[in-house]
Design a protein around this motif. Structure first.
Motif, PDB file in Angstrom:
ATOM      1  N   LEU A 393       0.858  -1.169   0.000  1.00  0.00           N
ATOM      2  CA  LEU A 393       0.000   0.000   0.000  1.00  0.00           C
ATOM      3  C   LEU A 393       0.902   1.229   0.000  1.00  0.00           C
ATOM      4  O   LEU A 393       1.880   1.279   0.754  1.00  0.00           O
ATOM      5  CB  LEU A 393      -0.890  -0.004   1.249  1.00  0.00           C
ATOM      6  N   VAL A 394       0.613   2.218  -0.850  1.00  0.00           N
ATOM      7  CA  VAL A 394       1.380   3.460  -0.838  1.00  0.00           C
ATOM      8  C   VAL A 394       0.449   4.636  -0.590  1.00  0.00           C
ATOM      9  O   VAL A 394      -0.712   4.644  -1.025  1.00  0.00           O
ATOM     10  CB  VAL A 394       2.192   3.674  -2.132  1.00  0.00           C
ATOM     11  N   THR A 395       0.982   5.628   0.139  1.00  0.00           N
ATOM     12  CA  THR A 395       0.240   6.840   0.487  1.00  0.00           C
ATOM     13  C   THR A 395       1.230   8.002   0.558  1.00  0.00           C
ATOM     14  O   THR A 395       2.449   7.786   0.592  1.00  0.00           O
ATOM     15  CB  THR A 395      -0.438   6.719   1.879  1.00  0.00           C
ATOM     16  N   PRO A 396       0.750   9.246   0.621  1.00  0.00           N
ATOM     17  CA  PRO A 396       1.654  10.308   1.044  1.00  0.00           C
ATOM     18  C   PRO A 396       2.100  10.030   2.482  1.00  0.00           C
ATOM     19  O   PRO A 396       1.324   9.492   3.284  1.00  0.00           O
ATOM     20  CB  PRO A 396       0.788  11.570   0.984  1.00  0.00           C
ATOM     21  N   THR A 397       3.323  10.377   2.811  1.00  0.00           N
ATOM     22  CA  THR A 397       3.776  10.195   4.195  1.00  0.00           C
ATOM     23  C   THR A 397       3.162  11.251   5.097  1.00  0.00           C
ATOM     24  O   THR A 397       2.664  10.950   6.185  1.00  0.00           O
ATOM     25  CB  THR A 397       5.304  10.255   4.276  1.00  0.00           C
ATOM     26  N   SER A 398       3.222  12.490   4.671  1.00  0.00           N
ATOM     27  CA  SER A 398       2.623  13.613   5.394  1.00  0.00           C
ATOM     28  C   SER A 398       1.597  14.266   4.483  1.00  0.00           C
ATOM     29  O   SER A 398       1.800  14.361   3.273  1.00  0.00           O
ATOM     30  CB  SER A 398       3.702  14.631   5.791  1.00  0.00           C
ATOM     31  N   VAL A 456       3.807   0.740   2.687  1.00  0.00           N
ATOM     32  CA  VAL A 456       3.366  -0.123   3.783  1.00  0.00           C
ATOM     33  C   VAL A 456       3.309  -1.559   3.295  1.00  0.00           C
ATOM     34  O   VAL A 456       2.769  -1.838   2.220  1.00  0.00           O
ATOM     35  CB  VAL A 456       1.976   0.317   4.304  1.00  0.00           C
ATOM     36  N   GLY A 457       3.856  -2.469   4.084  1.00  0.00           N
ATOM     37  CA  GLY A 457       3.854  -3.881   3.717  1.00  0.00           C
ATOM     38  C   GLY A 457       2.879  -4.693   4.545  1.00  0.00           C
ATOM     39  O   GLY A 457       2.324  -4.227   5.541  1.00  0.00           O
ATOM     40  N   ARG A 458       2.699  -5.913   4.137  1.00  0.00           N
ATOM     41  CA  ARG A 458       1.909  -6.848   4.935  1.00  0.00           C
ATOM     42  C   ARG A 458       2.596  -7.126   6.272  1.00  0.00           C
ATOM     43  O   ARG A 458       3.780  -6.810   6.455  1.00  0.00           O
ATOM     44  CB  ARG A 458       1.739  -8.161   4.167  1.00  0.00           C
ATOM     45  N   HIS A 459       1.879  -7.744   7.168  1.00  0.00           N
ATOM     46  CA  HIS A 459       2.424  -8.115   8.471  1.00  0.00           C
ATOM     47  C   HIS A 459       3.738  -8.882   8.309  1.00  0.00           C
ATOM     48  O   HIS A 459       3.795  -9.895   7.597  1.00  0.00           O
ATOM     49  CB  HIS A 459       1.396  -8.975   9.206  1.00  0.00           C
TER      50      HIS A 459
END
Length: 496
Positions: A393-398, A456-459
């Motif tokens: 999963l990718v997102t803006p960090t801030s 973000v990665g999986r568990h």
């Protein structure tokens, strides 16, 4: 990939990466004493303008460098971080150095033991050069506290470097050290790394053990964040961060939350650099948070490159969880020694940060705390279900670029009124779930302020996050020079 901080106008060892420095020290082409001399000069020139450090251990750093030189002359095997200067966040203990942590409560506190990561860094040959500035006891997302000067962003000295690993990120971004230890209870590695144009990673919860830090019950205010705190690297490159993780990770019986590290080759993961065929979800705001226009533009451009240049399958998708920021602070309260912290707060109340006093004086109920525990279960279950559909999963960090000094956060984002901590809304969920998450720089705003992409990665899928970060780093066109204000200061010093 070439070192992003190589700048011929300010030549020297500190313009190399940690991997190059360690190789040079082991092979004899770099003298560790000369490296520390360069660190001393850089800190002397730059830190009066930036305030990244609250303690500089010149004497200890020279002693460690001299001991390393003796070992090299004897032909002894040197470690993977031989001679590499490292800065340590002030919430992480270094034996014999003050750990004030920006609080009048601990003005005179000097730990009697190293934190586990400091032990491991020393054993690998790293040289600890000092402690870096934090908000008071790390209970805020910016580098302001009532004891030390406010840390400034090397890309714009009138802007924040984020927090709570404010000084660690600023020290690395300014080229004062190649590596810094950070800690992350709600984004405190990823946010300052993003605002300062760096790689930063919060590995899986327990992957890097922590003690005494937030595990020592004798110290109220320090012994907080136990079930959400992560230790990790802040570095100029993914490869240097992977090297640092290869040293710091692995279980220890002093941390009941620590987990095994066997079979994880961090450095190989950083060299993999392939995302072809990976299925990646992206969300710019969870569907309900306001996001700055410049951040949105750079984020969307980065997502397009995931598909066009790295061969990923990208899909816009949000996990579907609700806004859990209040629940997050309930977990912080649950991990805090409220009785002991309130007692010492009563003695220093007028000197302390108002937001921290307000947090302690809130009438936390049992229901508040158990609601927070339930919310953590809810978000963890939401995320594992979501991540079964995606590799990453990718997102803006801030949600915003670096903002002005002296505030906890902007009061509005794109004209939408927000509480002052809302800008951190993309990072804290993964402290609640314990998933691995990193940030890499993806460009600058028209004002020249860095923006980061959170991965973000999986568990427990730490290596997938490292490999993805290295892949994305490889296609991003980010500045290859030191931040302009830093260059200006160093060039002025050279002329004089």
């Amino acid at each position: 990939m070439p070192n992003r901080f190589n700048d011929s106008s300010v030549p020297g060892a500190l313009d190399k990466g940690a991997i190059e420095i360690a190789r040079g020290v082991r092979e004899g082409s770099l003298n560790p004493i000369e490296v520390i001399s360069e660190v001393r000069r850089r800190i002397s020139s730059l830190d009066p303008h930036i305030a990244a450090f609250c303690v500089v251990d010149t004497e200890g750093a020279y002693a460690a460098a001299e001991a390393l030189s003796v070992r090299r002359r004897r032909g002894e095997l040197l470690g993977p971080l031989a001679g590499v200067p490292v800065a340590v966040k002030d919430t992480v203990m270094v034996r014999g150095l003050p750990a004030v942590q920006g609080s009048p409560i601990y003005r005179d506190f000097v730990p009697e033991e190293d934190d586990i990561v400091v032990e491991r860094l020393r054993a690998a040959g790293a040289i600890i050069v000092g402690k870096t500035n934090v908000p008071e006891l790390a209970y805020a997302g910016v580098g302001h506290n009532p004891v030390f000067p406010t840390t400034r962003n090397p890309w714009n000295l009138d802007r924040t470097s984020g927090g709570s690993s404010a000084g660690s990120a600023a020290a690395v971004a300014a080229g004062m050290v190649p590596l810094a230890v950070g800690s992350d209870g709600g984004g405190s590695i990823r946010i300052p790394a993003a605002l300062c144009g760096l790689f930063g990673m919060k590995p899986s919860f327990g992957r890097v053990p922590l003690y005494p830090g937030c595990r020592d019950e004798r110290f109220p205010g320090i012994s907080s964040w136990e079930t959400i705190e992560h230790i990790g690297p802040i570095t100029r490159s993914v490869a240097d961060g992977a090297l640092m993780l290869s040293v710091m990770a692995g279980p220890d019986d002093r941390d009941r939350h620590s987990i095994p590290d066997e079979g994880l080759n961090w450095q190989d993961a950083a060299r993999t650099r392939t995302l072809a065929g990976k299925k990646i979800a992206y969300s710019e705001n969870w569907g309900f948070l306001p996001v700055d226009d410049d951040v949105r533009r750079l984020f969307r451009s980065a997502v397009a490159q995931l598909a066009d240049r790295l061969g990923c399958h990208v899909e816009e998708a949000s996990p579907g969880f609700r806004d859990m920021q209040n629940a997050f602070w309930g977990l912080v309260a649950l991990d805090t020694d409220l009785r002991g912290f309130r007692r010492v707060c009563a003695e220093h109340r007028d000197e302390m940060s108002p937001h921290l006093v307000a947090f302690l004086e809130r009438d936390w109920t049992a229901e508040d705390l158990t609601d927070a525990v339930r919310a953590r279960k809810e978000i963890a279950n939401c995320m594992w279900r979501f991540m079964r559909r995606f590799d990453l999963l990718v997102t803006p960090t801030s949600l915003v670029p670096a903002f002005g000094l002296g505030i906890r956060g902007p009061e509005e984002i794109n004209g939408v009124p927000v509480p002052p901590i809302k800008w951190t809304g993309m990072t804290f969920p993964f402290n609640m779930t314990g998933q691995p998450a990193a940030t890499v720089p993806i460009g600058c705003t028209p004002e020249g302020l860095p923006v980061g992409l959170q991965i973000v990665g999986r568990h427990l899928a730490d290596l997938e996050v490292v490999a993805a970060a290295a892949s994305i780093e490889g296609v991003m066109e980010f500045s290859s020079a030191l931040p302009p204000p830093v260059k200006k200061i160093l060039e002025s010093e050279q002329r004089s």
